[in-house]
Scaffold this motif. Structure first.
Motif, PDB file in Angstrom:
ATOM      1  N   UNK A   1       5.183  32.000  42.983  1.00 44.46           N
ATOM      2  CA  UNK A   1       6.087  31.600  44.073  1.00 44.46           C
ATOM      3  C   UNK A   1       5.547  30.451  44.933  1.00 44.46           C
ATOM      4  N   UNK A   2       4.249  30.306  45.021  1.00 46.73           N
ATOM      5  CA  UNK A   2       3.682  29.197  45.803  1.00 46.73           C
ATOM      6  C   UNK A   2       4.044  27.853  45.177  1.00 46.73           C
ATOM      7  N   UNK A   3       3.981  27.788  43.872  1.00 43.46           N
ATOM      8  CA  UNK A   3       4.319  26.546  43.179  1.00 43.46           C
ATOM      9  C   UNK A   3       5.832  26.309  43.181  1.00 43.46           C
ATOM     10  N   UNK A   4       6.596  27.373  43.089  1.00 42.22           N
ATOM     11  CA  UNK A   4       8.057  27.234  43.180  1.00 42.22           C
ATOM     12  C   UNK A   4       8.431  26.713  44.559  1.00 42.22           C
ATOM     13  N   UNK A   5       7.790  27.245  45.601  1.00 37.61           N
ATOM     14  CA  UNK A   5       8.040  26.779  46.965  1.00 37.61           C
ATOM     15  C   UNK A   5       7.669  25.300  47.108  1.00 37.61           C
ATOM     16  N   UNK A   6       6.572  24.892  46.488  1.00 37.17           N
ATOM     17  CA  UNK A   6       6.149  23.489  46.556  1.00 37.17           C
ATOM     18  C   UNK A   6       7.189  22.572  45.908  1.00 37.17           C
ATOM     19  N   UNK A   7       7.709  22.967  44.764  1.00 43.36           N
ATOM     20  CA  UNK A   7       8.733  22.159  44.090  1.00 43.36           C
ATOM     21  C   UNK A   7      10.010  22.143  44.923  1.00 43.36           C
ATOM     22  N   UNK A   8      10.345  23.271  45.543  1.00 46.32           N
ATOM     23  CA  UNK A   8      11.511  23.306  46.436  1.00 46.32           C
ATOM     24  C   UNK A   8      11.334  22.325  47.587  1.00 46.32           C
ATOM     25  N   UNK A   9      10.164  22.317  48.208  1.00 45.87           N
ATOM     26  CA  UNK A   9       9.909  21.394  49.329  1.00 45.87           C
ATOM     27  C   UNK A   9      10.065  19.949  48.883  1.00 45.87           C
ATOM     28  N   UNK A  10       9.500  19.615  47.745  1.00 50.71           N
ATOM     29  CA  UNK A  10       9.615  18.255  47.236  1.00 50.71           C
ATOM     30  C   UNK A  10      11.053  17.872  46.943  1.00 50.71           C
ATOM     31  N   UNK A  11      11.799  18.778  46.314  1.00 53.12           N
ATOM     32  CA  UNK A  11      13.193  18.488  45.957  1.00 53.12           C
ATOM     33  C   UNK A  11      14.070  18.386  47.202  1.00 53.12           C
ATOM     34  N   UNK A  12      13.897  19.303  48.135  1.00 55.89           N
ATOM     35  CA  UNK A  12      14.700  19.285  49.354  1.00 55.89           C
ATOM     36  C   UNK A  12      14.397  18.034  50.182  1.00 55.89           C
ATOM     37  N   UNK A  13      13.125  17.673  50.279  1.00 61.34           N
ATOM     38  CA  UNK A  13      12.752  16.467  51.005  1.00 61.34           C
ATOM     39  C   UNK A  13      13.272  15.199  50.343  1.00 61.34           C
ATOM     40  N   UNK A  14      13.168  15.131  49.030  1.00 59.85           N
ATOM     41  CA  UNK A  14      13.644  13.942  48.309  1.00 59.85           C
ATOM     42  C   UNK A  14      15.160  13.796  48.430  1.00 59.85           C
ATOM     43  N   UNK A  15      15.882  14.887  48.248  1.00 58.67           N
ATOM     44  CA  UNK A  15      17.341  14.836  48.352  1.00 58.67           C
ATOM     45  C   UNK A  15      17.778  14.459  49.769  1.00 58.67           C
ATOM     46  N   UNK A  16      17.153  15.051  50.758  1.00 59.95           N
ATOM     47  CA  UNK A  16      17.504  14.757  52.144  1.00 59.95           C
ATOM     48  C   UNK A  16      17.212  13.306  52.493  1.00 59.95           C
ATOM     49  N   UNK A  17      16.093  12.792  52.020  1.00 59.72           N
ATOM     50  CA  UNK A  17      15.753  11.401  52.329  1.00 59.72           C
ATOM     51  C   UNK A  17      16.753  10.435  51.704  1.00 59.72           C
ATOM     52  N   UNK A  18      17.270  10.761  50.529  1.00 57.72           N
ATOM     53  CA  UNK A  18      18.282   9.899  49.903  1.00 57.72           C
ATOM     54  C   UNK A  18      19.557   9.898  50.741  1.00 57.72           C
ATOM     55  N   UNK A  19      19.977  11.058  51.202  1.00 57.32           N
ATOM     56  CA  UNK A  19      21.180  11.140  52.036  1.00 57.32           C
ATOM     57  C   UNK A  19      20.971  10.378  53.341  1.00 57.32           C
ATOM     58  N   UNK A  20      19.795  10.530  53.945  1.00 61.51           N
ATOM     59  CA  UNK A  20      19.512   9.871  55.219  1.00 61.51           C
ATOM     60  C   UNK A  20      19.273   8.369  55.058  1.00 61.51           C
ATOM     61  N   UNK A  21      19.100   7.905  53.840  1.00 58.74           N
ATOM     62  CA  UNK A  21      18.922   6.480  53.583  1.00 58.74           C
ATOM     63  C   UNK A  21      20.252   5.726  53.592  1.00 58.74           C
ATOM     64  N   UNK A  22      21.331   6.425  53.402  1.00 57.38           N
ATOM     65  CA  UNK A  22      22.644   5.790  53.344  1.00 57.38           C
ATOM     66  C   UNK A  22      22.955   5.098  54.670  1.00 57.38           C
ATOM     67  N   UNK A  23      23.523   3.895  54.617  1.00 54.24           N
ATOM     68  CA  UNK A  23      23.760   3.147  55.857  1.00 54.24           C
ATOM     69  C   UNK A  23      24.813   3.767  56.765  1.00 54.24           C
TER      70      UNK A  23
END
Length: 171
Positions: free
Chosen positions: A68-90
């Motif tokens: 679960x620690x590694x699953x949580x790490x992948x979740x953090x990376x995916x959630x952060x990456x997806x959110x940053x793409x949305x927040x990058x939109x003008x």
């Protein structure tokens, strides 16, 4: 309550989507800085996914459970990456969602705490897996600081917009 959403009160967050010119001179320095920061958050999120997902793939191929620690790490990376793409939109005024930035900061803080405690004091003795996980913990810390920075920036911009809105209603 949310009347300020439709106003273009912040110079650094004005949208250029409706403009006919596509050169960078139409963009403010704040908009360019925001996009670069969010792009860096995206790349770092993908880095976290790459560093931790390979252990999940190894566990799956060995028919072992996914830690679960590694699953949580992948979740953090995916959630952060997806959110940053949305927040990058003008068209998105990302400073309004400073709470999401604080939430992702908290996620990365927990992630850094977990893997920092596990691997920072560890002597790798040539073990490439431990060396990789020590580097991953440092990447987690960089992500944590990036998201903290954008959260504080968003909070400041939010209160600045409220202050300007208050001044406009008095006049």
């Amino acid at each position: 309550m949310l009347r300020f959403l439709g106003r273009k009160t912040m110079k650094s967050e004005k949208s250029v989507a409706g403009s006919t010119s596509s050169n960078l001179s139409d963009w403010s320095i704040g908009s360019i800085a925001r996009i670069i920061t969010r792009l860096f958050q995206f790349v770092m999120g993908l880095t976290v996914i790459g560093l931790y997902a390979q252990d999940l793939v190894k566990a799956k191929s060995a028919h072992k459970y996914a830690d679960p620690k590694w699953v949580y790490a992948v979740f953090c990376g995916a959630f952060g990456a997806l959110t940053s793409v949305v927040f990058m939109l003008p068209l998105v005024k990302s400073w309004i969602f400073f709470g999401v930035d604080f939430l992702i900061f908290f996620f990365y803080m927990v992630l850094f705490g977990i893997f920092g405690k596990m691997y920072m004091q560890e002597n790798p003795e040539g073990n490439k897996g431990i060396i990789r996980m020590k580097r991953a913990a440092w990447i987690d810390m960089v992500n944590m600081l990036l998201w903290f920075g954008t959260a504080v920036w968003g909070l400041c911009m939010f209160f600045r917009a409220r202050k300007e809105r208050g001044r406009q209603s008095v006049v």
